[in-house]
Design an enzyme around this catalytic site. Sequence first.
Site, PDB file in Angstrom:
ATOM      1  N   GLY A  76     -86.014 -42.905  53.572  1.00 30.07           N
ATOM      2  CA  GLY A  76     -84.986 -42.367  52.681  1.00 30.07           C
ATOM      3  C   GLY A  76     -83.726 -43.209  52.744  1.00 30.07           C
ATOM      4  O   GLY A  76     -83.707 -44.298  53.327  1.00 30.07           O
TER       5      GLY A  76
ATOM      6  N   GLY B 233     -78.859 -39.962  59.709  1.00 30.91           N
ATOM      7  CA  GLY B 233     -79.599 -39.320  60.801  1.00 30.91           C
ATOM      8  C   GLY B 233     -79.499 -40.102  62.102  1.00 30.91           C
ATOM      9  O   GLY B 233     -80.212 -39.808  63.061  1.00 30.91           O
TER      10      GLY B 233
ATOM     11  N   GLY C  33     -78.453 -44.168  57.810  1.00 29.43           N
ATOM     12  CA  GLY C  33     -77.970 -43.844  59.147  1.00 29.43           C
ATOM     13  C   GLY C  33     -77.346 -42.472  59.264  1.00 29.43           C
ATOM     14  O   GLY C  33     -76.825 -42.113  60.315  1.00 29.43           O
TER      15      GLY C  33
ATOM     16  N   GLY D  17     -85.326 -38.827  58.689  1.00 31.66           N
ATOM     17  CA  GLY D  17     -84.506 -38.000  57.805  1.00 31.66           C
ATOM     18  C   GLY D  17     -85.337 -36.897  57.173  1.00 31.66           C
ATOM     19  O   GLY D  17     -86.562 -36.844  57.329  1.00 31.66           O
ATOM     20  N   SER D  18     -84.656 -36.014  56.437  1.00 31.30           N
ATOM     21  CA  SER D  18     -85.345 -34.827  55.919  1.00 31.30           C
ATOM     22  C   SER D  18     -86.368 -35.177  54.828  1.00 31.30           C
ATOM     23  O   SER D  18     -87.389 -34.502  54.698  1.00 31.30           O
ATOM     24  CB  SER D  18     -84.319 -33.823  55.391  1.00 31.30           C
ATOM     25  OG  SER D  18     -83.533 -34.419  54.387  1.00 31.30           O
TER      26      SER D  18
ATOM     27  N   GLU E  56     -84.446 -48.268  62.103  1.00 29.69           N
ATOM     28  CA  GLU E  56     -84.851 -48.367  60.691  1.00 29.69           C
ATOM     29  C   GLU E  56     -84.733 -49.813  60.214  1.00 29.69           C
ATOM     30  O   GLU E  56     -85.605 -50.331  59.510  1.00 29.69           O
ATOM     31  CB  GLU E  56     -83.990 -47.442  59.837  1.00 29.69           C
ATOM     32  CG  GLU E  56     -84.281 -45.968  60.102  1.00 29.69           C
ATOM     33  CD  GLU E  56     -83.323 -45.010  59.425  1.00 29.69           C
ATOM     34  OE1 GLU E  56     -83.666 -43.829  59.356  1.00 29.69           O
ATOM     35  OE2 GLU E  56     -82.242 -45.420  58.984  1.00 29.69           O
TER      36      GLU E  56
HETATM   37  C1  5RP Z   1     -81.582 -41.619  58.847  1.00 28.38           C
HETATM   38  C2  5RP Z   1     -81.502 -42.139  57.461  1.00 28.38           C
HETATM   39  C3  5RP Z   1     -82.051 -41.287  56.365  1.00 28.38           C
HETATM   40  O1  5RP Z   1     -82.982 -42.016  55.652  1.00 28.38           O
HETATM   41  C4  5RP Z   1     -80.911 -40.887  55.466  1.00 28.38           C
HETATM   42  O2  5RP Z   1     -79.902 -40.261  56.236  1.00 28.38           O
HETATM   43  C5  5RP Z   1     -81.383 -39.928  54.361  1.00 28.38           C
HETATM   44  O3  5RP Z   1     -81.735 -38.718  54.929  1.00 28.38           O
HETATM   45  P1  5RP Z   1     -82.280 -37.473  54.120  1.00 28.38           P
HETATM   46  O4  5RP Z   1     -83.662 -37.816  53.668  1.00 28.38           O
HETATM   47  O5  5RP Z   1     -82.232 -36.351  55.127  1.00 28.38           O
HETATM   48  O6  5RP Z   1     -81.357 -37.205  52.960  1.00 28.38           O
HETATM   49  O7  5RP Z   1     -81.021 -43.218  57.201  1.00 28.38           O
HETATM   50  O8  5RP Z   1     -80.925 -42.452  59.765  1.00 28.38           O
END
Ligand code: 5RP
EC number: 5.3.1.6
Length: 220
Positions: free
Chosen positions: A82, A97, A95, A29-30, A103
């Site tokens: 994240g 992402g 999820g 994730g970002s 994860e």
């Molecule tokens: C990816 C995830 C990320 O941790 C979740 O979507 C948060 O992402 P971001 O840091 O971009 O807000 O679970 O599958």
Amino acid sequence: MTQDELKEMVALEALKYIPSSGILGVGSGSTVVKFIEAIHKNGIRVEAAVSSSNKTTKLLEQIGVRVLDPNECEPYAVYIDGADEVNPAFDMIKGGGACLTREKILASMAEKFICIVDKSKLVDTLGAFPLPVEVIPMAREQVARTLRAMGANPVLRQDCITDNGCEILDLHDFMIADPVSMERQINAIPGVVTVGLFAARGADAVLYATEDGVLVKNRP
Ligand code: 5RP
């Protein structure tokens, strides 16, 4: 302060939780992208890592971190990732992402799950963020029927094939009163690979960025 700046702040704070030796579990994730950038910019040594997505693996390798196959690793100390939502019991929706299954595997191997978020992710009840469910493609419609019967509104995520070759149904309008029981129920539907509820194994600590700095909450 923008959400991006808050993510940078919490990513920087998370560097303190990297073990001085051994394996680090790294999510996706970002916010995690900013965490990987912070590792690089601050010259932090990571002996080896396990990674929850192909994208994270690529980024870690680009900064010189050796990425191991989890099959070759013993359980390890710290997983940093994240989340899309976190409730007061430290249950999470993850999820966004599409990396939820890997994860969850890495989280299950870690002694400590450190969740890094900005304050917008803290909620009283999980479910305003559509709950992702990774499904085996040939089971998609039957899983969707079962989820509808449970009161959810599953929507197939467009143009999304996970790193495991599967699809994602996002459950809209589905507020979750009992995350542990809902995680168990959805995971039991034939064809579901993983639901993005992390409740049976939630976070152990949540670092969350606010305008006044990063605050730390330990598991209640
Ligand atoms: C990816 C995830 C990320 O941790 C979740 O979507 C948060 O992402 P971001 O840091 O971009 O807000 O679970 O599958």
